[in-house]
Motif scaffolding. Structure first.
Motif, PDB file in Angstrom:
ATOM      1  N   LYS A  85      36.044 -78.818  23.782  1.00 19.44           N
ATOM      2  CA  LYS A  85      35.407 -79.909  24.511  1.00 19.44           C
ATOM      3  C   LYS A  85      36.018 -79.947  25.913  1.00 19.44           C
ATOM      4  O   LYS A  85      37.013 -80.619  26.153  1.00 19.44           O
ATOM      5  N   PRO A  86      35.450 -79.190  26.834  1.00 23.40           N
ATOM      6  CA  PRO A  86      36.058 -79.062  28.167  1.00 23.40           C
ATOM      7  C   PRO A  86      35.984 -80.332  28.989  1.00 23.40           C
ATOM      8  O   PRO A  86      35.247 -81.271  28.668  1.00 23.40           O
ATOM      9  N   LEU A  87      36.763 -80.344  30.057  1.00 25.51           N
ATOM     10  CA  LEU A  87      36.728 -81.454  31.005  1.00 25.51           C
ATOM     11  C   LEU A  87      35.316 -81.605  31.569  1.00 25.51           C
ATOM     12  O   LEU A  87      34.601 -80.627  31.737  1.00 25.51           O
ATOM     13  N   SER A  88      34.953 -82.835  31.853  1.00 25.91           N
ATOM     14  CA  SER A  88      33.627 -83.101  32.421  1.00 25.91           C
ATOM     15  C   SER A  88      33.754 -83.355  33.919  1.00 25.91           C
ATOM     16  O   SER A  88      34.839 -83.634  34.436  1.00 25.91           O
ATOM     17  N   VAL A  89      32.633 -83.269  34.604  1.00 27.30           N
ATOM     18  CA  VAL A  89      32.609 -83.595  36.029  1.00 27.30           C
ATOM     19  C   VAL A  89      33.053 -85.045  36.231  1.00 27.30           C
ATOM     20  O   VAL A  89      33.748 -85.360  37.202  1.00 27.30           O
ATOM     21  N   ALA A  90      32.686 -85.906  35.306  1.00 29.31           N
ATOM     22  CA  ALA A  90      33.079 -87.317  35.412  1.00 29.31           C
ATOM     23  C   ALA A  90      34.601 -87.467  35.377  1.00 29.31           C
ATOM     24  O   ALA A  90      35.176 -88.241  36.148  1.00 29.31           O
ATOM     25  N   ASN A  91      35.267 -86.713  34.469  1.00 26.07           N
ATOM     26  CA  ASN A  91      36.732 -86.741  34.419  1.00 26.07           C
ATOM     27  C   ASN A  91      37.333 -86.334  35.760  1.00 26.07           C
ATOM     28  O   ASN A  91      38.242 -86.995  36.289  1.00 26.07           O
ATOM     29  N   LEU A  92      36.832 -85.249  36.292  1.00 25.29           N
ATOM     30  CA  LEU A  92      37.379 -84.697  37.526  1.00 25.29           C
ATOM     31  C   LEU A  92      37.080 -85.573  38.730  1.00 25.29           C
ATOM     32  O   LEU A  92      37.936 -85.798  39.585  1.00 25.29           O
ATOM     33  N   LYS A  93      35.855 -86.098  38.777  1.00 21.16           N
ATOM     34  CA  LYS A  93      35.483 -86.950  39.909  1.00 21.16           C
ATOM     35  C   LYS A  93      36.291 -88.242  39.908  1.00 21.16           C
ATOM     36  O   LYS A  93      36.702 -88.735  40.964  1.00 21.16           O
ATOM     37  N   SER A  94      36.542 -88.781  38.732  1.00 12.90           N
ATOM     38  CA  SER A  94      37.344 -89.996  38.636  1.00 12.90           C
ATOM     39  C   SER A  94      38.748 -89.764  39.192  1.00 12.90           C
ATOM     40  O   SER A  94      39.287 -90.586  39.939  1.00 12.90           O
ATOM     41  N   LEU A  95      39.332 -88.614  38.840  1.00 16.64           N
ATOM     42  CA  LEU A  95      40.664 -88.288  39.357  1.00 16.64           C
ATOM     43  C   LEU A  95      40.611 -88.042  40.858  1.00 16.64           C
ATOM     44  O   LEU A  95      41.495 -88.491  41.600  1.00 16.64           O
ATOM     45  N   LYS A  98      40.572 -91.163  42.925  1.00 20.18           N
ATOM     46  CA  LYS A  98      41.861 -91.845  42.987  1.00 20.18           C
ATOM     47  C   LYS A  98      42.896 -91.074  43.797  1.00 20.18           C
ATOM     48  O   LYS A  98      43.775 -91.680  44.422  1.00 20.18           O
ATOM     49  N   SER A  99      42.795 -89.749  43.784  1.00 18.16           N
ATOM     50  CA  SER A  99      43.881 -88.919  44.317  1.00 18.16           C
ATOM     51  C   SER A  99      43.597 -88.276  45.663  1.00 18.16           C
ATOM     52  O   SER A  99      44.530 -87.959  46.399  1.00 18.16           O
ATOM     53  N   ILE A 100      42.327 -88.052  45.972  1.00 12.73           N
ATOM     54  CA  ILE A 100      41.984 -87.395  47.237  1.00 12.73           C
ATOM     55  C   ILE A 100      41.502 -88.467  48.205  1.00 12.73           C
ATOM     56  O   ILE A 100      40.392 -88.986  48.073  1.00 12.73           O
ATOM     57  N   ASN A 101      42.333 -88.780  49.166  1.00 10.55           N
ATOM     58  CA  ASN A 101      42.075 -89.950  50.013  1.00 10.55           C
ATOM     59  C   ASN A 101      41.209 -89.652  51.228  1.00 10.55           C
ATOM     60  O   ASN A 101      40.460 -90.517  51.686  1.00 10.55           O
ATOM     61  N   GLU A 102      41.282 -88.439  51.754  1.00 10.09           N
ATOM     62  CA  GLU A 102      40.631 -88.171  53.040  1.00 10.09           C
ATOM     63  C   GLU A 102      39.177 -87.724  52.908  1.00 10.09           C
ATOM     64  O   GLU A 102      38.484 -87.581  53.901  1.00 10.09           O
ATOM     65  N   GLN A 103      38.708 -87.497  51.692  1.00 13.48           N
ATOM     66  CA  GLN A 103      37.349 -86.995  51.511  1.00 13.48           C
ATOM     67  C   GLN A 103      36.785 -87.519  50.190  1.00 13.48           C
ATOM     68  O   GLN A 103      37.487 -87.557  49.183  1.00 13.48           O
ATOM     69  N   HIS A 104      35.533 -87.940  50.215  1.00  5.71           N
ATOM     70  CA  HIS A 104      34.855 -88.351  48.983  1.00  5.71           C
ATOM     71  C   HIS A 104      33.934 -87.220  48.541  1.00  5.71           C
ATOM     72  O   HIS A 104      33.095 -86.736  49.308  1.00  5.71           O
ATOM     73  N   PHE A 105      34.122 -86.767  47.297  1.00  4.55           N
ATOM     74  CA  PHE A 105      33.306 -85.675  46.776  1.00  4.55           C
ATOM     75  C   PHE A 105      32.359 -86.189  45.694  1.00  4.55           C
ATOM     76  O   PHE A 105      32.749 -86.950  44.815  1.00  4.55           O
ATOM     77  N   THR A 106      31.115 -85.753  45.774  1.00  3.29           N
ATOM     78  CA  THR A 106      30.090 -86.147  44.814  1.00  3.29           C
ATOM     79  C   THR A 106      30.046 -85.145  43.660  1.00  3.29           C
ATOM     80  O   THR A 106      30.666 -84.074  43.714  1.00  3.29           O
ATOM     81  N   ASN A 107      29.289 -85.476  42.623  1.00  8.02           N
ATOM     82  CA  ASN A 107      29.088 -84.540  41.510  1.00  8.02           C
ATOM     83  C   ASN A 107      28.510 -83.210  42.021  1.00  8.02           C
ATOM     84  O   ASN A 107      28.901 -82.137  41.562  1.00  8.02           O
ATOM     85  N   ARG A 108      27.585 -83.306  42.953  1.00 13.57           N
ATOM     86  CA  ARG A 108      26.967 -82.095  43.502  1.00 13.57           C
ATOM     87  C   ARG A 108      28.011 -81.247  44.235  1.00 13.57           C
ATOM     88  O   ARG A 108      27.964 -80.018  44.169  1.00 13.57           O
ATOM     89  N   ASN A 109      28.950 -81.904  44.910  1.00 12.58           N
ATOM     90  CA  ASN A 109      30.010 -81.174  45.607  1.00 12.58           C
ATOM     91  C   ASN A 109      30.858 -80.367  44.626  1.00 12.58           C
ATOM     92  O   ASN A 109      31.285 -79.247  44.929  1.00 12.58           O
ATOM     93  N   PHE A 110      31.106 -80.938  43.447  1.00  9.36           N
ATOM     94  CA  PHE A 110      31.889 -80.222  42.440  1.00  9.36           C
ATOM     95  C   PHE A 110      31.154 -78.962  41.981  1.00  9.36           C
ATOM     96  O   PHE A 110      31.762 -77.892  41.838  1.00  9.36           O
ATOM     97  N   LEU A 111      29.870 -79.067  41.766  1.00  8.65           N
ATOM     98  CA  LEU A 111      29.086 -77.909  41.337  1.00  8.65           C
ATOM     99  C   LEU A 111      29.043 -76.848  42.431  1.00  8.65           C
ATOM    100  O   LEU A 111      29.157 -75.645  42.157  1.00  8.65           O
TER     101      LEU A 111
END
Length: 238
Positions: A85-95, A98-111
């Motif tokens: 059961k691998p990590l989901s985009v939601a897991n990664l985006k949530s982190l 919280k952790s990347i302050n200078e840029q907001h990344f969307t689900n599409r950006n992750f893909l």
């Protein structure tokens, strides 16, 4: 702001360690991600940029935030390989939120970043030849042939691996994963097993039994050189 290469590498390696802990991934996922990012993606990125006819916006320029995104991508790919059961985009985006302050990344950006990451790696994502896999296998073998194997601290082995990844000067050690795995085990043995409990050395000095040679095909002289190199950095004053 674009950081120097050394600063980029140290910051992103530390971010990978923190992210792996936050996401509670297994060690094999963490160290496969290390292999993807630190061993292959990061050093391959400059030549990839140089030969690219046109660059994706994520690389114009390469910022600390972008590299942190690619760290999460490395964990994501590794999780897909190793977890049922691998990590989901939601897991990664949530982190990331919280952790990347200078840029907001969307689900599409992750893909989009995942595709770019794979291109830099030339779509080669094998994980069989990584130091952690050999280390775990060697630790199990030694526990099977010697009681002292039960005393070797595997957590210490992983802490040593983390430290070596943090040191850019030691990145060359990961080019020899078999020897590195054996050497890390030796260092952990020397540093964590009380001397009065040593049954025999893991490396042979004189005519004593050589435990590492018994369970691996690594050359003793290669292990001794690598152990010396590792100890130099592990025992280096903060």
């Amino acid at each position: 702001m674009v950081l120097s290469s050394s600063s980029q590498r140290l910051n992103t390696v530390e971010f990978l360690i923190q992210s792996a802990q936050h996401l509670q991934v297994s060690p094999i996922v963490k160290y496969s991600a290390f292999s993807f990012f630190a061993d292959r993606f990061f050093p391959s990125l400059p030549p990839f940029i140089e030969r690219a006819n046109s660059l994706n916006w994520l690389l114009k320029p390469v910022t600390e935030s972008t590299l942190q995104l690619f760290v999460l991508i490395s964990l994501w790919i590794s999780s897909k390989i190793h977890d049922s059961k691998p990590l989901s985009v939601a897991n990664l985006k949530s982190l990331a939120d919280k952790s990347i302050n200078e840029q907001h990344f969307t689900n599409r950006n992750f893909l989009e970043a995942e595709v770019l990451f794979m291109q830099v790696l030339n779509f080669e994502i094998g994980t069989a030849n990584i130091a952690f896999s050999f280390l775990q296998e060697l630790w199990i073998q030694i526990r099977g042939v010697a009681k002292v194997g039960e005393l070797i601290n595997f957590e210490a082995c992983m802490e040593i691996m983390d430290l070596l990844y943090e040191k850019e000067e030691t990145s060359f050690l990961y080019r020899s994963p078999h020897s590195l795995a054996a050497s890390i085990l030796v260092v952990s043995y020397v540093m964590t097993v009380p001397k009065q409990k040593w049954e025999f050395p893991v490396l042979a000095w004189g005519k004593k039994v050589n435990l590492v040679k018994f369970v691996t095909s690594c050359k003793e002289e290669d292990i001794i050189k690598m152990v010396t190199e590792i100890l130099k950095y592990v025992l280096e004053p903060s």
